[in-house]
Design a protein around this motif. Structure first.
Motif, PDB file in Angstrom:
ATOM      1  N   SER A   1     -20.436  -5.205  -8.669  1.00  0.00           N
ATOM      2  CA  SER A   1     -19.713  -5.395  -8.131  1.00  0.00           C
ATOM      3  C   SER A   1     -17.917  -4.714  -8.635  1.00  0.00           C
ATOM      4  CB  SER A   1     -19.578  -6.113  -7.628  1.00  0.00           C
ATOM      5  OG  SER A   1     -19.189  -7.416  -7.456  1.00  0.00           O
TER       6      SER A   1
ATOM      7  N   HIS B   1     -23.321   4.486  -4.829  1.00  0.00           N
ATOM      8  CA  HIS B   1     -22.769   5.102  -3.645  1.00  0.00           C
ATOM      9  C   HIS B   1     -22.464   6.387  -4.004  1.00  0.00           C
ATOM     10  CE1 HIS B   1     -19.485   5.276  -1.177  1.00  0.00           C
ATOM     11  NE2 HIS B   1     -18.918   5.682  -2.512  1.00  0.00           N
TER      12      HIS B   1
ATOM     13  N   GLN C   1     -19.821   9.863  -7.286  1.00  0.00           N
ATOM     14  CA  GLN C   1     -21.347   9.438  -7.343  1.00  0.00           C
ATOM     15  C   GLN C   1     -21.332   7.929  -7.530  1.00  0.00           C
ATOM     16  OE1 GLN C   1     -25.293  12.296  -6.880  1.00  0.00           O
ATOM     17  NE2 GLN C   1     -25.836  10.597  -9.017  1.00  0.00           N
ATOM     18  N   ILE C   2     -21.850   7.343  -7.243  1.00  0.00           N
ATOM     19  CA  ILE C   2     -22.039   6.107  -8.575  1.00  0.00           C
ATOM     20  C   ILE C   2     -22.693   5.263  -8.530  1.00  0.00           C
ATOM     21  CG2 ILE C   2     -21.550   3.222  -9.050  1.00  0.00           C
ATOM     22  CD1 ILE C   2     -18.625   4.144  -6.910  1.00  0.00           C
TER      23      ILE C   2
ATOM     24  N   GLY D   1     -12.358   7.108  -6.986  1.00  0.00           N
ATOM     25  CA  GLY D   1     -12.719   8.268  -6.231  1.00  0.00           C
ATOM     26  C   GLY D   1     -13.980   9.148  -6.755  1.00  0.00           C
TER      27      GLY D   1
ATOM     28  N   MET E   1     -14.349   2.431  -9.509  1.00  0.00           N
ATOM     29  CA  MET E   1     -15.631   3.755  -9.692  1.00  0.00           C
ATOM     30  C   MET E   1     -14.455   3.918  -8.329  1.00  0.00           C
ATOM     31  SD  MET E   1     -16.985   4.114 -12.372  1.00  0.00           S
ATOM     32  CE  MET E   1     -17.145   3.480 -14.033  1.00  0.00           C
ATOM     33  N   ARG E   2     -14.898   3.630  -7.349  1.00  0.00           N
ATOM     34  CA  ARG E   2     -15.299   4.090  -5.985  1.00  0.00           C
ATOM     35  C   ARG E   2     -13.797   4.171  -5.593  1.00  0.00           C
ATOM     36  NH1 ARG E   2     -18.002   0.394  -2.350  1.00  0.00           N
ATOM     37  NH2 ARG E   2     -19.674   1.122  -3.184  1.00  0.00           N
ATOM     38  N   ARG E   3     -13.149   3.059  -5.873  1.00  0.00           N
ATOM     39  CA  ARG E   3     -11.039   3.166  -6.015  1.00  0.00           C
ATOM     40  C   ARG E   3     -10.991   4.066  -6.614  1.00  0.00           C
ATOM     41  NH1 ARG E   3      -7.348   0.824  -9.157  1.00  0.00           N
ATOM     42  NH2 ARG E   3      -9.309  -0.212  -9.573  1.00  0.00           N
TER      43      ARG E   3
ATOM     44  N   GLY F   1     -19.891   6.554 -12.805  1.00  0.00           N
ATOM     45  CA  GLY F   1     -19.069   7.117 -11.850  1.00  0.00           C
ATOM     46  C   GLY F   1     -18.675   8.458 -12.163  1.00  0.00           C
TER      47      GLY F   1
ATOM     48  N   VAL G   1     -18.324  -1.388  -9.780  1.00  0.00           N
ATOM     49  CA  VAL G   1     -17.995  -0.188  -8.591  1.00  0.00           C
ATOM     50  C   VAL G   1     -17.072  -0.314  -7.796  1.00  0.00           C
ATOM     51  CG1 VAL G   1     -19.532   0.041  -6.536  1.00  0.00           C
ATOM     52  CG2 VAL G   1     -20.870  -0.157  -8.480  1.00  0.00           C
ATOM     53  N   ASP G   2     -16.564  -1.652  -7.535  1.00  0.00           N
ATOM     54  CA  ASP G   2     -15.144  -1.119  -6.799  1.00  0.00           C
ATOM     55  C   ASP G   2     -14.503   0.097  -7.362  1.00  0.00           C
ATOM     56  OD1 ASP G   2     -15.961  -2.949  -4.729  1.00  0.00           O
ATOM     57  OD2 ASP G   2     -14.968  -4.614  -5.684  1.00  0.00           O
TER      58      ASP G   2
END
Length: 184
Positions: free
Chosen positions: A145, A184, A158-159, A155, A151-153, A7, A148-149
């Motif tokens: 997953s 992502h 780019q992932i 902010g 990293m996404r959470r 990330g 990724v979750d």
């Protein structure tokens, strides 16, 4: 080789928070790597610095400058020859030199804009964003997953997904010139 999810974050504080969150999610510290990634073109991968020996898209520049200088030089010499009664025998010489200089400068107006593709060339590749990179390696497909979750959470700008080795917190085989596989 392991699967790596990385990330991109803008600040050191965001990267530190992501590293902590990955540890809380069960990823071991020696399989997490955090480092600063400089912007494309500044990775110091060649003996002269940068990422490429020759700038991409600049392959036509020498021919364009020569063509512009030759055309401008010829036109300048003609104009200089017309001024012989006023300038004497130096008119065509000075006219040719000035014309060659102006012609070579004019050729730069024909250069491609940044990011513009070449005729018959490849489409521009996605590049990594500059900033802090937090990467985690794992061998279990189900862990992707979860990573990724996290990293996404937090902010991540780019992932990406990659294959490689993170050993004792160092992404040993990271290559900044390889285009990322964005997830992502």
């Amino acid at each position: 080789m392991s699967i790596i999810i990385a990330g991109h974050f803008q600040t050191q504080d965001e990267a530190d928070a992501a590293s902590s969150a990955l540890a809380e999610a069960g990823f071991t510290g020696e399989r997490v790597s955090t480092f600063y990634l400089s912007q494309a073109g500044q990775h110091d991968m060649t003996p002269i610095g940068g990422d490429n020996i020759v700038s991409p898209g600049a392959k036509e520049t020498p021919a364009g400058v020569i063509k512009g200088a030759a055309t401008g030089g010829a036109l300048g010499a003609v104009v200089g020859a017309a001024t012989i009664p006023v300038t004497g025998p130096l008119g065509p010489i000075v006219g040719g030199l000035v014309g060659a200089h102006v012609g070579s400068l004019f050729s730069f107006t024909k250069m491609k804009e940044a990011g513009e593709g070449e005729e018959g060339g490849r489409a521009p590749v996605e590049q990594r964003k500059a900033g802090m990179l937090v990467a985690v390696a794992f061998d279990e497909a189900g862990d992707e997953s979860r990573a990724v979750d996290v990293m996404r959470r937090l902010g991540a700008v780019q992932i990406e997904r990659a294959r490689g080795n993170i050993v004792e917190g160092d992404w040993a085989d990271f290559d900044a010139s390889v285009p990322p596989e964005i997830v992502h």
